[in-house]
Design an enzyme around this catalytic site. Structure first.
Site, PDB file in Angstrom:
ATOM      1  N   HIS A   1      -5.792  -0.955  -5.967  1.00 31.13           N
ATOM      2  CA  HIS A   1      -5.173  -1.391  -7.213  1.00 31.13           C
ATOM      3  C   HIS A   1      -5.797  -0.726  -8.437  1.00 31.13           C
ATOM      4  O   HIS A   1      -5.144  -0.584  -9.468  1.00 31.13           O
ATOM      5  CB  HIS A   1      -5.253  -2.912  -7.329  1.00 31.13           C
ATOM      6  CG  HIS A   1      -4.237  -3.621  -6.494  1.00 31.13           C
ATOM      7  ND1 HIS A   1      -3.598  -4.767  -6.886  1.00 31.13           N
ATOM      8  CD2 HIS A   1      -3.736  -3.318  -5.268  1.00 31.13           C
ATOM      9  CE1 HIS A   1      -2.748  -5.153  -5.953  1.00 31.13           C
ATOM     10  NE2 HIS A   1      -2.820  -4.297  -4.956  1.00 31.13           N
TER      11      HIS A   1
ATOM     12  N   HIS B   1      -1.887  -2.006   5.282  1.00 25.94           N
ATOM     13  CA  HIS B   1      -1.564  -3.305   5.864  1.00 25.94           C
ATOM     14  C   HIS B   1      -2.077  -3.459   7.297  1.00 25.94           C
ATOM     15  O   HIS B   1      -1.806  -4.469   7.949  1.00 25.94           O
ATOM     16  CB  HIS B   1      -0.057  -3.553   5.796  1.00 25.94           C
ATOM     17  CG  HIS B   1       0.418  -3.793   4.402  1.00 25.94           C
ATOM     18  ND1 HIS B   1       1.740  -4.034   4.082  1.00 25.94           N
ATOM     19  CD2 HIS B   1      -0.250  -3.828   3.223  1.00 25.94           C
ATOM     20  CE1 HIS B   1       1.861  -4.196   2.775  1.00 25.94           C
ATOM     21  NE2 HIS B   1       0.655  -4.075   2.242  1.00 25.94           N
TER      22      HIS B   1
END
Length: 765
Positions: free
Chosen positions: A102, A291
């Protein structure tokens, strides 16, 4: 001392622009009174006085760190769970991957802004975006490491390196790491993050109809950055934005607007990741690779979550999103509202994410927080261990943005390739992660440390290493004379040099004269670079280069990149002499020439400005609703110019006849090609009146007040230096009778600064 329980005392503050004390709010500021005012002060952010480490040489300090010892410290921390914020699966690795992702993922290719380069994740607004929920906890966990290494290790480098270490302890082979990122020391006030207002609440709690800070004109969740409905294949995302909504890094994991539609999600993913400089394969690699680790958190409803860090109460000490559900952490953790893990082994690198995504059918369900997510239809599908309760097993989870990879034909095809070749997938994710976390660092000359890969990657805009001796003063003088004797005009030489160097942008350190990409596609055919004239200049300079290099008995050579810059310097010296001043324009040789194979044409084309006030260029086809002078300010900031530098460069380029189309807008002189203060003399004179040519107020006639005759024409990017109070006061310095020599000196200094912006091979960033 005043009693601070007294409301009258709370409302008083020695800084008169602020009223403090609960709901009393804030008194009007300069931009509240005059919202259209050009904020020239944005050029003066990141002053040395804000940086407590301005006296430190970060490059030297970082290079003294034992990187392996530092990584050992980080990896030990990753498996040392703390009671105040317990680790999922007793491993902080997954949440640190999210932190690094992020931090880097705000990067956008249109203007190079965002990215991990300055650790802006530490400041508002980014630190309080709902998509960054609880990342503040990750940085607090890292504080003992930062405390140990102090000024030798920036937060920006620590965040990315921790992401790498997290991957490595979970058996993923990273591609490499380059240090060298310098921390910011104040919030970024200039980057445009989007048109929507946002109230700082968790995304699920922000409803259409709520207003930001009392402004009724725009609703919180109204997405104003898209043209078209989510299912419209031709919908367009506003430039230069990359995230699909305010307070997001990429896309809403529940689908556009939380609609739960995988096909719509795929379209949003493709546009967003393309704006992040990622192709389809890199996009799938990042999603599927990321993920493979950790879990998402959605065990508490949004109304249980307190304000983001920037609005948190003082006793929270800068940590936001305080959760009143249960313990507020561990199994009660809340981030994006989606709950669960993607794989049966969330702390190991494997291919189970893709295996399970394609092996099972998935049905839409809801998390405990009410978010849309997906669960396997097959009751015999593998389970995933609970992150905090030993022995408890949970259903696997997928997000709408995961199902999108399955339903989109192009993404599906890439997934199949990764499913059939796990080694290929591993390599693809490794390189994509490296690109994600290093994309905004610029040339490899800026990378520090022993883990910088030898391989040059095309997204780094590589230039060849110099393998020849530098030209010296005698050769420089001779070459300048050869250039001036070639018949090329001052205007053409200045244009070629400026066009080559001034596409540099400090946001991601891309562009600049090194590499001579001005001679390659796509830059040499950009309309704002006067391509016909430019290619005549390049042809002449190539001949001079070949003659010089062919007549050298030793290893002394000159590159085309150097000659382009040297030609501009020679032209400025001539233009200054014609104006009555002898100057020596600094020149530093050593540039090399890139080739077409080292240039990613599609990526490089993003460096073309949509508006460039230095050349009075504005592409109306783009459809920007922003005044040209505001984009001009943005261009100046990307070149790291301060207000005086911006002013002198614009004035000098105008009298040197640098408009992209040879128009006379702003060329307030009867002797174009001579470096003079004529621009200021006309701009500041009351002998003229300034009349818009039409209601758009983009072009203006400068009329003689006495006769009414049109003497000159101008654009907004000319008149702003007389209409803006701050810029006018600077213009008056150079427009005064004693300002001529100062103008020449300051113009030459600013010119050299721009020519050297990308020379990380010789300067210490």
């Amino acid at each position: 001392m005043k009693n601070m329980d007294n409301p009258e005392n709370l409302a008083q503050c020695p800084f008169r622009g602020t009223r403090v004390g609960g709901a009393m709010g804030k008194s009007p500021q300069l931009d509240d009174w005059w919202p259209n005012r050009l904020q020239v002060e944005l050029l003066h952010q990141e002053q040395p006085v804000a940086n407590p480490l301005s006296d430190e040489n970060y490059k030297e300090a970082f290079n003294k760190i034992d990187l392996q010892e530092l990584k050992k410290d980080i990896k030990a921390m990753l498996v040392d769970s703390k009671d105040w914020w317990p680790a999922d699966y007793n491993n902080y690795g997954p949440q640190m991957i999210r932190m690094a992702w992020h931090s880097a993922g705000t990067y956008r290719i249109a203007d190079g802004r965002g990215g991990a380069g300055q650790a802006l994740q530490r400041f508002g607004p980014i630190n309080s975006w709902w998509d960054n929920g609880n990342i503040d906890k990750s940085r607090r966990l890292l504080w003992p490491i930062k405390q140990k290494y102090g000024a030798s290790l920036s937060w920006a480098d620590l965040i990315v390196l921790t992401g790498n270490c997290a991957l490595e302890i979970m058996n993923f082979p990273t591609f490499g790491f380059g240090g060298g990122r310098r921390d910011a020391w104040e919030p970024d006030r200039s980057t445009y993050w989007g048109p929507e207002f946002w109230n700082g609440k968790p995304f699920k709690e922000s409803k259409v109809g709520e207003y930001y800070d009392g402004h009724p004109e725009e609703m919180v969740t109204q997405n104003l950055r898209w043209k078209g409905e989510p299912s419209d294949p031709n919908r367009d995302l506003e430039n230069p934005l990359a995230a699909t909504h305010q307070a997001l890094i990429y896309v809403n994991p529940e689908g556009p607007g939380g609609n739960g539609e995988p096909k719509d999600s795929a379209m949003a993913i493709r546009e967003s990741f393309k704006r992040m400089a990622m192709n389809d394969e890199e996009t799938v690699a990042l999603i599927a690779g990321g993920h493979a680790f950790g879990k998402s958190h959605g065990m508490a409803s949004a109304d249980k979550i307190g304000p983001a860090p920037e609005a948190a109460p003082m006793q929270a000490m800068g940590m936001g999103w305080q959760n009143s559900e249960g313990t507020g952490f561990g199994k009660y953790t809340m981030t994006n509202g989606i709950e669960g893990s993607w794989t049966p082994d969330p702390t190991s690198w494997d291919n189970n994410y893709l295996i399970n995504l394609f092996k099972f059918e998935w049905e839409k369900t809801e998390s405990p927080a009410g978010a849309i997510q997906w669960t396997p239809k097959d009751p015999n599908a593998p389970k995933t261990p609970d992150a905090h309760e030993e022995g408890k097993m949970n259903d696997l989870m997928m997000m709408t943005s995961d199902i999108a990879l399955k339903v989109d034909p192009a993404y599906n095809e890439i997934c199949q390739k990764f499913l059939n070749d796990f080694e290929y997938f591993t390599n693809a994710f490794s390189k994509a992660w490296y690109k994600l976390t290093h994309r905004d660092m610029g040339p490899k000359d800026r990378y520090l440390g022993p883990e910088v890969p030898e391989e040059d990657l095309i997204w780094q805009d590589p230039v060849p290493k110099r393998d020849f001796d530098l030209i010296e003063e005698a050769e420089i003088t001779s070459l300048k004379q050869n250039i001036l004797d070639s018949g090329l005009s001052v205007s053409a030489l200045v244009s070629a040099a400026w066009s080559s160097a001034a596409i540099y942008r400090d946001s991601d350190k891309r562009g600049g004269a090194n590499g001579a990409r001005i001679a390659l596609e796509p830059q040499n055919n950009w309309d704002l670079n006067r391509p016909d004239e430019l290619n005549k200049v390049l042809s002449t300079l190539r001949s001079i280069k070949d003659d010089f290099n062919g007549n050298q008995s030793g290893n002394k050579r000159v590159s085309l990149a150097d000659l382009v810059v040297l030609g501009g310097c020679a032209a400025i010296e001539k233009a200054s002499k014609d104006g009555g001043f002898d100057v020596n324009v600094p020149f530093t040789p050593g540039r090399t020439d890139a080739i077409a194979e080292q240039t990613d044409v599609e990526s490089f084309d993003w460096l073309k400005p949509v508006s460039d006030g230095f050349k009075n260029y504005h592409n109306d086809k783009v459809g920007y609703n922003i005044p040209a002078e505001r984009i001009f300010l943005d261009r100046a900031q990307l070149l790291t110019l301060n207000a005086p530098e911006w002013t002198v460069l614009t004035a000098g380029l105008r009298v040197l006849d640098q408009n992209f189309d040879h128009s006379k807008h702003g060329v307030f002189t009867d002797r174009p090609g001579t470096l003079s203060t004529d621009f200021f003399k006309v701009l500041l004179s009351m002998d003229y009146e300034w009349v818009p040519q039409n209601d758009r107020e983009m072009l203006f006639d400068i009329r003689d007040r006495e006769t009414g005759n049109i003497k000159y024409t101008a654009t907004r990017c000319d008149l702003i230096f007389g209409s803006n109070a701050q810029l006018r006061n600077i213009a008056e310095v150079y427009g005064a009778d004693d300002g001529k020599e100062r103008f020449i000196k300051d113009f030459v200094k600013a010119w050299d600064k721009v020519m050297m912006l990308d020379r990380y091979d010789v300067k210490d960033d």
